[in-house]
Design a protein around this motif. Structure first.
Motif, PDB file in Angstrom:
ATOM      1  N   CYS A  17       0.835  -1.211   0.000  1.00 10.41           N
ATOM      2  CA  CYS A  17       0.000   0.000   0.000  1.00 10.41           C
ATOM      3  C   CYS A  17       0.864   1.254   0.000  1.00 10.41           C
ATOM      4  CB  CYS A  17      -0.925   0.014   1.212  1.00 10.41           C
ATOM      5  SG  CYS A  17      -2.264  -1.183   1.153  1.00 10.41           S
ATOM      6  N   LEU A  48      -4.783   4.904   0.777  1.00  9.21           N
ATOM      7  CA  LEU A  48      -3.708   3.913   0.763  1.00  9.21           C
ATOM      8  C   LEU A  48      -2.722   4.147   1.897  1.00  9.21           C
ATOM      9  CD1 LEU A  48      -3.021   3.646  -3.064  1.00  9.21           C
ATOM     10  CD2 LEU A  48      -3.659   1.760  -1.551  1.00  9.21           C
ATOM     11  N   ALA A  52      -1.916   1.477   4.789  1.00  8.99           N
ATOM     12  CA  ALA A  52      -0.539   1.057   5.064  1.00  8.99           C
ATOM     13  C   ALA A  52      -0.229   1.212   6.544  1.00  8.99           C
ATOM     14  CB  ALA A  52       0.441   1.868   4.219  1.00  8.99           C
TER      15      ALA A  52
END
Length: 80
Positions: A17, A48, A52
């Motif tokens: 990610c 994203l 992450a």
């Protein structure tokens, strides 16, 4: 699957990610696009980045799920 293996999977997902967010950030800087497309891309990058962060935090938690054997009698502090 062990907790250590699951932790590794979360870490890999988080890193993927993060890499994708960086790629999209470069695309945002380099390519010409309308403001609506820029906004959509910024939103995707933001999502994203959050994914992450959460995946890596989960990985860290799972890595330390059973605690540290050397310091098992000491108070453990988990940071996410």
């Amino acid at each position: 699957m062990t907790i250590a293996e699951l932790s590794g999977e979360y870490r890999k997902s988080g890193e993927l990610c993060r890499v994708r967010a960086e790629e999209l950030g470069e695309k945002l800087k380099k390519e010409k696009m309308c403001e609506m497309d820029k906004l959509r891309l910024r939103r995707k990058i933001h999502m994203l980045s959050n994914m992450a962060r959460d995946a890596i935090a989960t990985s860290n938690y799972l890595e330390n799920y059973y605690g540290d054997e050397k310091n098992e009698r000491k108070k453990a502090e988990y940071v996410c």
